[in-house]
Design a protein around this motif. Structure first.
Motif, PDB file in Angstrom:
ATOM      1  N   ILE A 117      36.497  37.092  37.149  1.00 57.12           N
ATOM      2  CA  ILE A 117      36.609  38.239  36.241  1.00 57.12           C
ATOM      3  C   ILE A 117      37.836  39.089  36.578  1.00 57.12           C
ATOM      4  O   ILE A 117      38.512  39.610  35.689  1.00 57.12           O
ATOM      5  N   GLN A 118      38.117  39.252  37.852  1.00 55.71           N
ATOM      6  CA  GLN A 118      39.297  40.024  38.232  1.00 55.71           C
ATOM      7  C   GLN A 118      40.569  39.373  37.695  1.00 55.71           C
ATOM      8  O   GLN A 118      41.499  40.055  37.260  1.00 55.71           O
ATOM      9  N   HIS A 119      40.630  38.057  37.715  1.00 56.48           N
ATOM     10  CA  HIS A 119      41.764  37.335  37.133  1.00 56.48           C
ATOM     11  C   HIS A 119      41.827  37.573  35.626  1.00 56.48           C
ATOM     12  O   HIS A 119      42.901  37.761  35.054  1.00 56.48           O
ATOM     13  N   TYR A 120      40.660  37.599  34.991  1.00 56.92           N
ATOM     14  CA  TYR A 120      40.586  37.844  33.547  1.00 56.92           C
ATOM     15  C   TYR A 120      41.109  39.237  33.201  1.00 56.92           C
ATOM     16  O   TYR A 120      41.882  39.414  32.249  1.00 56.92           O
ATOM     17  N   VAL A 121      40.706  40.240  33.978  1.00 57.46           N
ATOM     18  CA  VAL A 121      41.125  41.625  33.702  1.00 57.46           C
ATOM     19  C   VAL A 121      42.634  41.784  33.833  1.00 57.46           C
ATOM     20  O   VAL A 121      43.271  42.518  33.070  1.00 57.46           O
ATOM     21  N   LYS A 122      43.220  41.077  34.797  1.00 56.14           N
ATOM     22  CA  LYS A 122      44.660  41.190  35.020  1.00 56.14           C
ATOM     23  C   LYS A 122      45.484  40.376  34.025  1.00 56.14           C
ATOM     24  O   LYS A 122      46.683  40.606  33.883  1.00 56.14           O
TER      25      LYS A 122
ATOM     26  N   LYS B 168      36.251  34.791  24.734  1.00 57.10           N
ATOM     27  CA  LYS B 168      34.829  35.020  24.508  1.00 57.10           C
ATOM     28  C   LYS B 168      34.108  34.955  25.845  1.00 57.10           C
ATOM     29  O   LYS B 168      34.160  33.933  26.539  1.00 57.10           O
ATOM     30  N   LEU B 169      33.448  36.061  26.231  1.00 58.19           N
ATOM     31  CA  LEU B 169      32.790  36.114  27.533  1.00 58.19           C
ATOM     32  C   LEU B 169      31.321  35.751  27.409  1.00 58.19           C
ATOM     33  O   LEU B 169      30.652  36.095  26.429  1.00 58.19           O
ATOM     34  N   SER B 170      30.821  35.087  28.435  1.00 56.54           N
ATOM     35  CA  SER B 170      29.390  34.798  28.517  1.00 56.54           C
ATOM     36  C   SER B 170      28.661  36.037  29.016  1.00 56.54           C
ATOM     37  O   SER B 170      29.277  37.021  29.449  1.00 56.54           O
ATOM     38  N   SER B 171      27.341  36.014  28.996  1.00 57.61           N
ATOM     39  CA  SER B 171      26.548  37.161  29.467  1.00 57.61           C
ATOM     40  C   SER B 171      26.843  37.468  30.933  1.00 57.61           C
ATOM     41  O   SER B 171      26.982  38.630  31.320  1.00 57.61           O
ATOM     42  N   SER B 172      26.922  36.419  31.751  1.00 60.33           N
ATOM     43  CA  SER B 172      27.200  36.634  33.169  1.00 60.33           C
ATOM     44  C   SER B 172      28.596  37.198  33.380  1.00 60.33           C
ATOM     45  O   SER B 172      28.826  38.022  34.280  1.00 60.33           O
TER      46      SER B 172
ATOM     47  N   TRP C 142      30.232  39.159  31.213  1.00 62.65           N
ATOM     48  CA  TRP C 142      30.181  40.574  30.829  1.00 62.65           C
ATOM     49  C   TRP C 142      29.589  41.410  31.969  1.00 62.65           C
ATOM     50  O   TRP C 142      30.082  42.499  32.279  1.00 62.65           O
ATOM     51  N   SER C 143      28.533  40.888  32.577  1.00 63.17           N
ATOM     52  CA  SER C 143      27.912  41.601  33.696  1.00 63.17           C
ATOM     53  C   SER C 143      28.884  41.756  34.856  1.00 63.17           C
ATOM     54  O   SER C 143      28.961  42.812  35.497  1.00 63.17           O
ATOM     55  N   ALA C 144      29.631  40.700  35.127  1.00 63.29           N
ATOM     56  CA  ALA C 144      30.632  40.754  36.194  1.00 63.29           C
ATOM     57  C   ALA C 144      31.728  41.762  35.855  1.00 63.29           C
ATOM     58  O   ALA C 144      32.217  42.492  36.734  1.00 63.29           O
ATOM     59  N   LEU C 145      32.122  41.808  34.592  1.00 62.50           N
ATOM     60  CA  LEU C 145      33.143  42.757  34.164  1.00 62.50           C
ATOM     61  C   LEU C 145      32.671  44.194  34.373  1.00 62.50           C
ATOM     62  O   LEU C 145      33.434  45.050  34.857  1.00 62.50           O
TER      63      LEU C 145
END
Length: 666
Positions: free
Chosen positions: A542-547, A555-559, A561-564
């Motif tokens: 998720i940190q890689h995704y945010v950057k 499209k994010l999965s439920s897990s 989104w929770s990690a985000l």
């Protein structure tokens, strides 16, 4: 007002109750002479009235004096060496603030501390302890009931004692005629009785038998200290209505009707509680919620020693394991070995007590609870005096001794230690208390259970808990499975068997649970569990995704989104200024982002939502987030959005909230 007083003399209907008749001479009597005669009769009557009415004043003076004597000193040390100290000489004023939203939170104490650490002092509304029933300038509604919450050991009970002492000494709140301190630990001893409120008060305060408390003449304050210690079932949905102070009822019916205002509606109510139990009282029964805070230095020595050795704890399990080791080492400086024979045995018994009472939701223990775990009461008193930062013996205001751990998290850590040792030494799953299992234990049969099964069962139990009372226990239990933490404990618990453990199965199980659309709070605790297991694979993703620049197009999965949510909550940068445009795109609409990141929104100070195409559905999610924490947000940018009338009305309700401290709105 109070009904006419009953005289100690004979009835007013009797001639004997009147002064001796005055004999007039026959003939005319001047009006001024008759006036003097009547005046003399009235004066004689008033003298009798005065001496009869002085009785309640004498009772009130005695009542205040008794409370002053009871609360003017604090006792420190073990039961054999209790040293009284004047409360006025050592009392330190707590920082008491009015709750931001006015709502009651059932969030775990540790998470509330983590949340509070991100807030600034300017967001609080400080209130002096003696002023908790006084409305603030912007508040018109009188304050009848107050709930004060704070973590264990912060000083709630001492603040209650200082409040009562200041009143009894005539310094504060002199408009109150009677204060009745009724700690829940004392009420617990009467939970199976049926009696009236008057009877209850006469048992605790015999001197009040002379007073007519129900008349409305006296302003009364009831103080219920330690809601988290309550073992009385408080059913606020019960249809049983109690309005007469002389009518007998069960203790739970009496308490709920008193708190709801059916019984003595003019009485003031003050309840104190740890945060974990605060939601036992419905919000509609509380006019003001206050919180206690104080600087914590309990772990200062532990951290300084660990830092000097280059071993700063990286997880909660490591921190509390260090704490347990250091505290049990400190006790050796207090001549402990001569008083408690087996240190390891006592820790295991305390751990068993911790677990058995935790699953029942009990934070306060009595002698019988200790005996059930094989703990000698006298030995426990010695241990509590020597190890006061782990286990503590306290004395009730009116009854006998009670015991508790100085903080709920210490009880949870020891409970996890019991569950872990029960498996490693006896192959026993502590969650399985079936009769069949008890038979096998008596035959010393090895039970078919794996550590992974124990952990999965613990995850399921924690997720099913409505108030999260097993969340921290789960984090500790998983953390204790790591070899590094077992090595820490090997000198303290020499009989604890070490076990090699492949964590891949439980990591996979936790990730699966995170993907099941859990509440944000449950998901966040599971991420903490992964951290205790030293697994950060999902967080790195998720940190890689945010950057990356693909945010909003993925499209994010439920897990995910929770990690985000977890990553954003751990980042001061995003909480200071949250630009939701970064996460909105072809795959994620504004409305969806508002729903998924609601927990982050309520902790943000600046929120940017310009040109996001928000609909009424998004406004519902935004309003819900802001309503739960209205005083936190300072800047809101909704420019260039075609928000409908219903959406505008929803947002307006937040702005009209007296707790709202929004500075700019675009």
């Amino acid at each position: 007002m109070r009904s006419d007083p009953e005289f100690s003399c004979v009835s007013m209907k009797s001639d004997a109750s009147m002064p001796h008749p005055l004999h007039f001479n026959s003939g005319y009597t001047r009006p001024d002479v008759r006036y003097k005669i009547y005046f003399k009769i009235i004066c004689q009557f008033n003298v009798r009235l005065f001496f009869n009415d002085s009785k309640p004043h004498e009772v009130l003076r005695t009542f205040k004096s008794n409370l002053r004597k009871k609360f003017e000193c604090l006792c420190e040390g073990t039961s054999d060496e209790r040293n009284p100290t004047l409360l006025n000489e050592i009392y330190t004023e707590l920082y008491i603030t009015e709750s931001e939203s006015g709502e009651i939170s059932n969030e775990h104490e540790v998470r509330q501390i983590e949340t509070q650490s991100r807030r600034t002092a300017t967001e609080d509304t400080p209130i002096k302890c003696n002023d908790i029933f006084k409305a603030l300038p912007a508040q018109d509604k009188p304050i009848r009931s107050v709930l004060t919450k704070g973590v264990a050991g912060i000083g709630k009970t001492v603040s209650v004692q200082k409040f009562i002492l200041d009143w009894a000494e005539g310094k504060e709140n002199q408009d109150v005629h009677l204060i009745f301190p009724l700690p829940f630990r004392e009420i617990n001893l009467m939970k199976n009785q049926t009696l009236s409120l008057l009877h209850l008060l006469h048992l605790f305060f015999p001197e009040t038998k002379e007073l007519e408390i129900s008349s409305g003449e006296y302003k009364v304050l009831f103080i219920f200290d330690g809601l988290d210690e309550c073992r009385v079932s408080l059913d606020f949905h019960s249809s049983v209505r109690l309005c007469d102070v002389s009518e007998s009822a069960s203790v739970d019916v009496m308490l709920t009707n008193l708190m709801k205002g059916n019984l003595l509606p003019s009485a003031l109510i003050w309840i104190t509680s740890r945060p974990a139990a605060a939601d036992l009282i419905p919000s509609e029964c509380v006019d003001r919620v206050t919180e206690c805070w104080i600087s914590a230095t309990v772990l200062e020595r532990m951290l300084s020693e660990a830092e000097s050795e280059g071993e700063i704890p990286k997880t909660l399990t490591q921190m509390y394991t260090h704490f347990l080791i250091i505290q049990t080492n400190i006790k050796h400086q207090k001549d402990y070995e001569k008083k408690v024979k087996n240190d390891e045995d006592m820790i295991f018994k305390l751990a068993k007590l911790s677990f058995e009472q935790l699953v029942k939701g009990n934070l306060i223990f009595y002698d019988e609870d200790l005996r059930e775990c094989g703990i000698d009461v006298a030995e426990a008193s010695v241990y509590s005096g020597l190890c006061t930062q782990i286990f503590r013996e306290e004395f009730g205001l009116y009854q006998g001794k009670v015991y508790c751990f100085v903080h709920l998290s210490i009880q949870e850590h020891l409970a996890a230690l019991y569950a872990h040792i029960s498996f490693t030494n006896n192959k026993r799953n502590v969650f399985d208390q079936s009769p069949e299992m008890a038979v096998k234990q008596t035959k010393n049969e090895k039970l078919p259970v794996s550590l992974s099964e124990l952990h999965q069962r613990a995850v399921d139990e924690a997720l099913q808990s409505k108030n999260g009372h097993l969340d921290l226990f789960l984090r500790f239990l998983l953390g204790l499975s790591l070899e590094s933490n077992q090595i820490l404990l090997q000198d303290l618990l020499t009989h604890m068997r070490r076990c090699s453990y492949k964590k891949e199965d439980i990591v996979k199980y936790i990730k699966q649970k995170i993907s099941e659309n859990l509440s944000p709070e449950k998901s966040i605790n599971l991420f903490h569990c992964l951290n205790e297991l030293d697994d950060d694979s999902l967080l790195q993703e998720i940190q890689h995704y945010v950057k990356s620049e693909s945010v909003g197009r993925s499209k994010l999965s439920s897990s995910q989104w929770s990690a985000l949510v977890f990553v954003l909550l751990m980042s001061d940068q995003y909480l200071d200024e949250l630009d939701l445009n970064k996460f909105i795109g072809d795959k994620n609409t504004a409305d969806e982002v508002l729903v998924k990141l609601k927990l982050v929104i309520k902790e943000s100070r600046k929120l940017k939502l310009s040109q996001c195409k928000i609909t009424d559905e998004g406004c519902v999610a935004l309003t819900s987030a802001l309503r739960s924490n209205p005083s936190h947000l300072r800047h809101l940018d909704l420019s260039d959005n075609n928000v409908g009338d219903s959406g505008v009305k929803l947002i307006s309700t937040v702005l009209e909230n007296p707790h709202c401290k929004l500075e700019t709105l675009k």
